[in-house]
Enzyme design. Structure first.
Site, PDB file in Angstrom:
ATOM      1  N   SER A 180       0.950  -1.477   0.150  1.00 21.16           N
ATOM      2  CA  SER A 180      -0.098  -0.146   0.087  1.00 21.16           C
ATOM      3  C   SER A 180       0.856   1.088   0.056  1.00 21.16           C
ATOM      4  O   SER A 180       0.442   2.225  -0.559  1.00 21.16           O
ATOM      5  CB  SER A 180      -1.196  -0.186   1.199  1.00 21.16           C
ATOM      6  OG  SER A 180      -0.337  -0.408   2.237  1.00 21.16           O
ATOM      7  N   HIS A 208      -5.468  -3.602  -2.948  1.00 26.41           N
ATOM      8  CA  HIS A 208      -5.056  -2.715  -3.945  1.00 26.41           C
ATOM      9  C   HIS A 208      -5.035  -3.411  -5.403  1.00 26.41           C
ATOM     10  O   HIS A 208      -4.613  -2.411  -6.333  1.00 26.41           O
ATOM     11  CB  HIS A 208      -3.990  -1.796  -3.791  1.00 26.41           C
ATOM     12  CG  HIS A 208      -3.891  -1.155  -2.494  1.00 26.41           C
ATOM     13  ND1 HIS A 208      -4.437   0.242  -2.343  1.00 26.41           N
ATOM     14  CD2 HIS A 208      -3.368  -1.507  -1.178  1.00 26.41           C
ATOM     15  CE1 HIS A 208      -4.233   0.579  -1.235  1.00 26.41           C
ATOM     16  NE2 HIS A 208      -3.620  -0.279  -0.494  1.00 26.41           N
ATOM     17  N   LYS A 240     -11.832   0.645  -1.866  1.00 27.16           N
ATOM     18  CA  LYS A 240     -10.821   1.173  -2.841  1.00 27.16           C
ATOM     19  C   LYS A 240     -11.271   1.139  -4.138  1.00 27.16           C
ATOM     20  O   LYS A 240     -12.253   2.176  -4.190  1.00 27.16           O
ATOM     21  CB  LYS A 240      -9.485   0.447  -2.471  1.00 27.16           C
ATOM     22  CG  LYS A 240      -8.969   0.937  -1.171  1.00 27.16           C
ATOM     23  CD  LYS A 240      -7.761   0.228  -0.502  1.00 27.16           C
ATOM     24  CE  LYS A 240      -7.706   0.804   0.662  1.00 27.16           C
ATOM     25  NZ  LYS A 240      -7.157  -0.111   1.781  1.00 27.16           N
TER      26      LYS A 240
HETATM   27  C1  LIG Z   1      -6.877  -0.062   3.252  1.00 29.37           C
HETATM   28  C2  LIG Z   1      -6.311  -1.649   3.369  1.00 29.37           C
HETATM   29  C3  LIG Z   1      -6.971  -2.424   4.349  1.00 29.37           C
HETATM   30  C4  LIG Z   1      -7.921  -2.015   5.347  1.00 29.37           C
HETATM   31  O1  LIG Z   1      -9.331  -1.833   4.636  1.00 29.37           O
HETATM   32  P1  LIG Z   1     -10.344  -1.110   5.209  1.00 29.37           P
HETATM   33  O2  LIG Z   1     -11.733  -1.418   4.673  1.00 29.37           O
HETATM   34  O3  LIG Z   1     -10.117   0.428   4.802  1.00 29.37           O
HETATM   35  O4  LIG Z   1     -10.425  -1.149   6.686  1.00 29.37           O
HETATM   36  C5  LIG Z   1      -6.472  -3.394   4.573  1.00 29.37           C
HETATM   37  N1  LIG Z   1      -5.478  -3.742   4.020  1.00 29.37           N
HETATM   38  C6  LIG Z   1      -4.636  -3.275   3.092  1.00 29.37           C
HETATM   39  C7  LIG Z   1      -3.488  -3.716   2.082  1.00 29.37           C
HETATM   40  C8  LIG Z   1      -5.163  -1.881   2.857  1.00 29.37           C
HETATM   41  O5  LIG Z   1      -4.585  -0.952   1.889  1.00 29.37           O
END
Ligand SMILES: *Cc1c(COP(=O)(O)O)cnc(C)c1O
Length: 385
Positions: A180, A208, A240
């Site tokens: 990330s 992602h 996302k």
């Molecule tokens: C954003 C993210 C999360 C968390 O997800 P949320 O739904 O925002 O709590 C978990 N793992 C990765 C790799 C992320 O980028």
């Protein structure tokens, strides 16, 4: 001074103090923050679905049918028909037996890891895994080991040592698919073969990759031709690329039944609003109906990287929508971010402890809703910073 204000003062001095911007527009390239308009490169809305008219309309229709709150946890009376439909659609999308919805990705990761391991077991995590994966491993009763970033040999060594000590325990290897903060991709095929060789279970967080990688956004595992047999535990988020909220875990029928019994962050929390599930179903359909979005995102990534390279910016080895510009010290990253803001551009400065010391960066994220002109505006902003 109280202990807390002392601690806060230290954070400020180190350039590590965090503040929030107050947004008064939808998530989109042009945002309104504290009354001013900016061109933003900070969201994870990679496909521009967070404010897509069809997604918004699906949300509204479902709110008319189901109301807003789900009113209960999934196991009590909060599991509505549309949640169930979404689970089926997600499982089909990623080519797995079943999927299970969680209210957030953070909760999915903490819940899954803690359901799968116990004392006597071992969790192996990439050093640069997302905080939710690391926290999940840390609070479990299992032994917690970190391996060097994307380093298969390092992981192999740790697995062999563990195998010599205990053959009967569960070994869970956990990795992000796309990291990330760096945007690089894990060696998923190698990870899957080493886990099979060493009798370890592999869990991949595709937060992602889902929606942007693979055929019609089926995700990073599908892009690498990896199935449920190669990678038994797949987790991905919906906040996302899908533009909504929540997360899911997908795998065998047995895995999902087990999580329903054991994952505390699944059991002891309110189900997502049903309208979010309905909106997500619409986003899934848009991955197919508007598959130009994945291609456009790739074109914008190429355009940004070419331009940034000619400006001499320190890019990382990323082919994804996450395009960090390496800066080094947190104060400098903050100053650059502020200067960009004065030029009407929002780019987040990412500092330790989110990233290792000395690697503070400006984390540019691109979206299919950006135009080519937007990318050029960003590059203009970066010149003579
Ligand atoms: C954003 C993210 C999360 C968390 O997800 P949320 O739904 O925002 O709590 C978990 N793992 C990765 C790799 C992320 O980028």
């Amino acid at each position: 001074m109280s202990v807390l204000s002392q601690k806060l003062a230290i954070k400020k001095k180190q350039g590590l103090y965090r503040t929030r911007r107050v947004l008064s527009s939808p998530q989109q390239p042009m945002v309104t923050v504290d009354g001013a308009n900016y061109l933003a490169f900070c969201s994870n809305d990679y496909l521009g679905l967070a404010n897509h008219p069809r997604v918004v309309a699906a949300f509204k229709r479902a709110a008319d049918q189901y109301g807003v709150g789900s009113g209960a946890s999934h196991l009590v009376l909060g599991h509505s028909k549309v949640h169930h439909q979404l689970e089926d659609a997600l499982a089909e999308k990623v080519g797995r037996d079943r999927a299970l919805l969680f209210s957030s990705g953070y909760m999915a990761n903490v819940g899954v890891i803690n359901a799968l391991v116990d004392s006597g077991d071992t969790v192996f995590e990439d050093k640069l895994n997302h905080a939710s994966l690391l926290d999940g491993g840390l609070i479990s009763k299992a032994k917690f080991q970190r391996y060097l970033h994307n380093d298969i040999e390092n992981l192999r060594g740790k697995l062999s040592v563990d195998n010599e000590k205990a053959t009967e325990n569960t070994k869970l290897v956990v990795t992000d698919s796309v990291f990330s903060m760096d945007g690089d991709i894990a060696p998923l095929t190698d990870l899957s073969s080493i886990c099979q060789q060493q009798d370890a279970m592999l869990m991949v967080d595709d937060a992602h990759g889902f929606g942007v990688m693979g055929d019609k956004g089926a995700g990073a595992l599908s892009a690498s031709g990896l199935t449920q047999d190669n990678v038994p535990v797949l987790m991905a988020t919906l906040g996302k690329a899908l533009g909504t909220a929540g997360a899911f875990v997908a795998g065998s029928d047995e895995l999902i039944e087990f999580l329903i019994q054991e994952a505390r962050t699944y059991i002891y929390t309110t189900a997502l609003p049903p309208a979010i599930a309905a909106a997500t179903l619409e986003s899934l359909q848009l991955l197919v109906d508007e598959d130009w979005r994945q291609d456009k995102l790739q074109q914008l990534i190429q355009r940004f990287r070419c331009g940034a390279q000619s400006l001499g910016l320190d890019l990382m080895a990323s082919s994804t929508a996450i395009q960090p510009v390496l800066v080094g010290e947190p104060e400098k990253a903050l100053a650059m971010s502020q200067k960009l803001q004065e030029r009407g551009l929002l780019v987040t400065a990412i500092r330790p402890p989110t990233v290792p010391k000395g690697t503070a960066r400006l984390r540019v994220t691109l979206s299919a809703s950006h135009s080519e002109e937007n990318i050029d505006q960003l590059l203009d902003g970066f010149s003579n910073l």
